[in-house]
Scaffold this motif. Structure first.
Motif, mmCIF file in Angstrom:
data_model
loop_
_atom_site.group_PDB
_atom_site.id
_atom_site.type_symbol
_atom_site.label_atom_id
_atom_site.label_comp_id
_atom_site.label_asym_id
_atom_site.label_seq_id
_atom_site.Cartn_x
_atom_site.Cartn_y
_atom_site.Cartn_z
ATOM 1 N N ILE A 215 0.847 -1.214 0.000
ATOM 2 C CA ILE A 215 0.000 0.000 0.000
ATOM 3 C C ILE A 215 0.875 1.254 0.000
ATOM 4 O O ILE A 215 0.467 2.323 -0.480
ATOM 5 C CB ILE A 215 -0.961 -0.009 1.219
ATOM 6 C CG1 ILE A 215 -1.809 -1.286 1.211
ATOM 7 C CG2 ILE A 215 -1.866 1.215 1.223
ATOM 8 C CD1 ILE A 215 -2.616 -1.514 2.477
ATOM 9 N N THR A 216 2.110 1.129 0.499
ATOM 10 C CA THR A 216 3.028 2.276 0.579
ATOM 11 C C THR A 216 3.433 2.778 -0.811
ATOM 12 O O THR A 216 3.568 3.985 -1.032
ATOM 13 C CB THR A 216 4.289 1.877 1.383
ATOM 14 O OG1 THR A 216 3.881 1.588 2.723
ATOM 15 C CG2 THR A 216 5.338 2.977 1.394
ATOM 16 N N LEU A 217 3.624 1.833 -1.756
ATOM 17 C CA LEU A 217 4.133 2.215 -3.085
ATOM 18 C C LEU A 217 3.327 3.338 -3.738
ATOM 19 O O LEU A 217 3.891 4.366 -4.112
ATOM 20 C CB LEU A 217 4.225 0.979 -3.989
ATOM 21 C CG LEU A 217 5.253 -0.076 -3.509
ATOM 22 C CD1 LEU A 217 5.170 -1.340 -4.344
ATOM 23 C CD2 LEU A 217 6.673 0.501 -3.560
ATOM 24 N N PRO A 218 1.978 3.198 -3.884
ATOM 25 C CA PRO A 218 1.233 4.315 -4.502
ATOM 26 C C PRO A 218 1.305 5.610 -3.682
ATOM 27 O O PRO A 218 1.319 6.703 -4.245
ATOM 28 C CB PRO A 218 -0.207 3.799 -4.583
ATOM 29 C CG PRO A 218 -0.270 2.595 -3.708
ATOM 30 C CD PRO A 218 1.117 2.034 -3.646
ATOM 31 N N ILE A 219 1.375 5.492 -2.332
ATOM 32 C CA ILE A 219 1.443 6.701 -1.489
ATOM 33 C C ILE A 219 2.743 7.458 -1.788
ATOM 34 O O ILE A 219 2.750 8.685 -1.933
ATOM 35 C CB ILE A 219 1.366 6.340 0.019
ATOM 36 C CG1 ILE A 219 0.028 5.669 0.339
ATOM 37 C CG2 ILE A 219 1.568 7.572 0.894
ATOM 38 C CD1 ILE A 219 -0.084 5.088 1.746
ATOM 39 N N VAL A 220 3.841 6.705 -1.916
ATOM 40 C CA VAL A 220 5.144 7.325 -2.195
ATOM 41 C C VAL A 220 5.129 7.993 -3.569
ATOM 42 O O VAL A 220 5.610 9.118 -3.740
ATOM 43 C CB VAL A 220 6.280 6.269 -2.102
ATOM 44 C CG1 VAL A 220 7.594 6.828 -2.622
ATOM 45 C CG2 VAL A 220 6.449 5.819 -0.649
#
Length: 711
Positions: A82-87
């Motif tokens: 889930i972190t990837l799109p946020i970054v």
């Protein structure tokens, strides 16, 4: 109990090598002498992982720990995805990498995804915060929970109208790294088998109950009552404490008492439940069952030790406490100062949030776990299994080490040390061959030692006839129509045969004599040999200014001889298991930091009592289960290496904490705006780069530890 100091005292004893062969009266520890012992035992039983507010205990601890590791792993991977799109959507990352990816409502998408990571990935830390606050012991969990909560709630407020920046990518990356650190750490310290289950396994589940009509019936050991008569067949474990009613045998009690010699048992002798019967059948009157049994008392002691687990905070936790107060204090001061000098509330709040997020360094999440994981893995390859890392880190503080003799400093088995002929008719080798021919019919430990030596020297021997075991005298048989006896020194005295010159050279030895047609032809000396490595280990430990003592159930003479040979600082002889624990308590009361090594069930309470319990792997599983460190190879030299490596590991942790906290020392004042008057203020982007840099340094530094393990 004061130790005997080898160099000062000379004990006068009559030659006790008259231990009659095949009926050695040995220092026998009675079951009822094992009184219940209490002890509190640091956080020894379980590699501490009070990370998610969990304190290990009881039977299902192992499964619970495994479940927690799986849980952290799952949370890490899901949060990471889930972190990837946020970054990718983070404006700061886009600025840094010089690309643009914006769309209407992107802030709300970031908010939704970050909410999942915050509540799902951050749950162990939020739960840990609650537990630490409840225990009035803020630590790592409180620090992490503070940083992620401030970042989440502030950024959410910005999404819904507050002026300021959003910190979602910092929030999720912090959660990911902390989950990774905890996962690595817990995985590396897992390895505890449950001591109580191991102890229970020592007892058989059934017994052969002898009924009034003489028939036997298999019953559950729970149904045995005092006074029942049970049959114990050759090779079986004795199901309850009792007394021999009928029969003769040797019983191996080494699992329970640490005593190396199987003990001869005849009518009226006491037996300990859990010990192993040798070749003879025994009828046994049950004396103690259930709660009163010796083994149960040991179980009770170990469980008390587990319950008395102190919540010793580990090293990283102590650093986290300070950082928590620094973060909270700096944040509040930042808000007050900026507001006081007239800055608008939104700006002051943003500065405060930046300070509080930066105060929780990513590197801290990895500083200790990486060192722990590497030191545990490197140690395991070298045969050191670390079950409690706090004890391992504290090995640098050891001031006194107590060795159990049998199986640790000595090999724990009889070996032939010398064999001589006193007759011109026979060579040395022939003496050994004749003895082997006779002893091939016996199961006695002395016989085993002689046969092992013959095998080692690849000597062939003939078969003897008419083998007979003469109680208290030795053994007799016929070889090539000649009468052959192997007897004790006592038998020679009885027969008025002079003892040959040079037969007794060493008080550690047991000497047996070979007679052919009632004439003395030679002798064989046997001993529980001192390990070669023990000499080097003692020397290394003394160089580290560590006092080396020995505690043994063996008699005074044997203990003194071993102590003198190894040049120990002192020894305790004829020690009962509960005495070992008392010896450690006495030393601890004198402010000594005590390490104890042992390998029998009888050592479990002492291993638990010691500041650092080291089990040697050739011993029982239960000794290993109550120890902090297990030596797989039972090599005393490894103990010295362990202490040196424990020290190197500790230094590495200090360095890593310096690097991770050192980043804070610079970053916090800059983020708070100390240099704002001259135009220098730490933007979150630069803060992130610094944070990454300190994380990389910490990771590389931890890897360097591999070079320092020189075992």
């Amino acid at each position: 109990m004061e130790p005997h100091h080898s160099e000062h005292e000379k004990h006068q004893h009559s030659t006790s090598s008259e231990n009659t062969h095949h009926a050695h009266m040995h220092h026998h520890k009675k079951a009822d002498e094992h009184s219940e012992m209490n002890h509190d035992h640091g956080n020894h039983q379980h590699g501490e992982h009070n990370h998610a507010g969990h304190e290990g205990g009881g039977h299902d601890h192992h499964e619970h720990h495994a479940h927690m590791i799986e849980d952290f792993k799952k949370r890490f991977w899901i949060s990471m995805l889930i972190t990837l799109p946020i970054v990718v959507m983070a404006p700061m990352i886009q600025e840094l990498l010089n690309f643009e990816f914006r769309f209407n409502g992107d802030r709300y998408v970031q908010f939704a995804l970050s909410t999942i990571v915050f509540f799902y990935g951050g749950w162990p830390f939020l739960k840990g915060l609650k537990d630490e606050i409840k225990d009035k012991a803020p630590g790592m969990m409180t620090l992490i929970a503070l940083a992620i909560s401030v970042a989440y709630f502030y950024s959410s407020a910005v999404v819904f109208g507050l002026e300021g920046k959003i910190f979602f990518w910092e929030l999720v990356s912090l959660i990911d790294i902390m989950l990774l650190g905890h996962w690595i750490e817990m995985k590396s310290v897992m390895g505890a088998s449950n001591a109580l289950q191991e102890l229970a396994k020592l007892m058989p589940s059934e017994a052969h109950l002898v009924k009034d009509n003489g028939e036997t019936e298999d019953v559950n050991i729970k149904d045995l009552e005092e006074g029942d008569v049970i049959l114990v067949k050759p090779g079986e474990k004795i199901p309850a404490d009792g007394e021999v009613k009928e029969g003769k045998s040797h019983v191996n009690e080494s699992m329970l008492t640490g005593e190396s010699k199987p003990v001869a048992k005849k009518e009226g002798d006491e037996l300990i439940g859990g010990s192993v019967n040798d070749k003879g059948s025994l009828k046994v009157t049950v004396r103690h069952t259930g709660e009163d049994s010796y083994l149960n008392k040991v179980v009770k002691m170990v469980s008390e030790a587990q319950e008395a687990n102190s919540k010793t905070q580990n090293f990283a936790n102590k650093a986290a406490v300070w950082l928590f107060y620094v973060a909270l204090g700096s944040g509040i001061i930042t808000l007050i100062v900026w507001s006081a000098i007239g800055k608008e509330f939104e700006y002051s709040l943003e500065r405060m949030v930046t300070v509080m997020i930066i105060s929780c360094p990513h590197a801290l999440g990895l500083a200790i776990p990486l060192v722990v994981a590497i030191s545990t893995a490197v140690s395991a390859k070298k045969g050191l299994l670390i079950r409690n890392r706090t004890a391992f880190e504290n090995s640098r503080k050891i001031s006194t080490i107590i060795f159990d003799k049998t199986g640790t400093l000595t090999k724990g088995e009889f070996g032939v040390t010398r064999f001589e002929s006193v007759s011109e008719d026979y060579s040395k080798e022939e003496i050994l061959k004749i003895a082997a021919a006779l002893e091939a019919n016996s199961e006695h430990p002395i016989a085993t030692g002689i046969l092992k030596k013959v095998e080692e020297l690849e000597l062939k021997f003939e078969e003897s006839k008419d083998f007979e075991n003469i109680t208290g005298k030795g053994v007799e048989g016929k070889l090539n129509d000649k009468k052959v006896n192997i007897v004790s020194p006592g038998y020679l005295k009885e027969q008025n045969i002079d003892l040959p010159e040079g037969a007794f050279q060493d008080e550690v030895e047991t000497v047996v004599f070979l007679l052919v047609n009632d004439e003395l032809k030679g002798y064989i000396a046997l001993a529980d040999e001192i390990r070669e490595d023990a000499f080097e280990a003692v020397k290394t430990l003394k160089e580290q200014n560590i006092k080396v003592l020995m505690a043994t159930g063996d008699n005074e003479k044997t203990a003194k001889a071993v102590s003198d040979k190894l040049q120990l600082d002192g020894y305790y002889a004829e020690v009962l298991p509960e005495d070992k624990q008392q010896i450690i308590k006495d030393l601890q009361s004198k402010k000594e930091v005590v390490a104890m090594t042992g390998d029998g069930v009888n050592d479990a309470p002492a291993l638990a009592q010691a500041n650092i319990g080291i089990a040697v792997g050739s011993g029982t599983d239960v000794a290993a289960a109550t120890a902090d460190i297990v030596l797989v190879n039972s090599n005393p030299k490894d103990i010295a290496a362990l202490i040196l490596f424990g020290s190197a590991t500790y230094k590495k942790m200090v360095q890593n904490l310096f690097w991770s906290a050192g980043y804070n020392i610079i970053a916090i004042p800059l983020a708070a705006g100390v240099l704002a008057p001259i135009g220098i203020i730490l933007s979150p982007a630069v803060g992130a780069v610094l944070m990454s840099l300190s994380t990389v340094i910490v990771a590389v530094n931890a890897q360097l530890l591999k070079k320092q393990m020189k075992v």
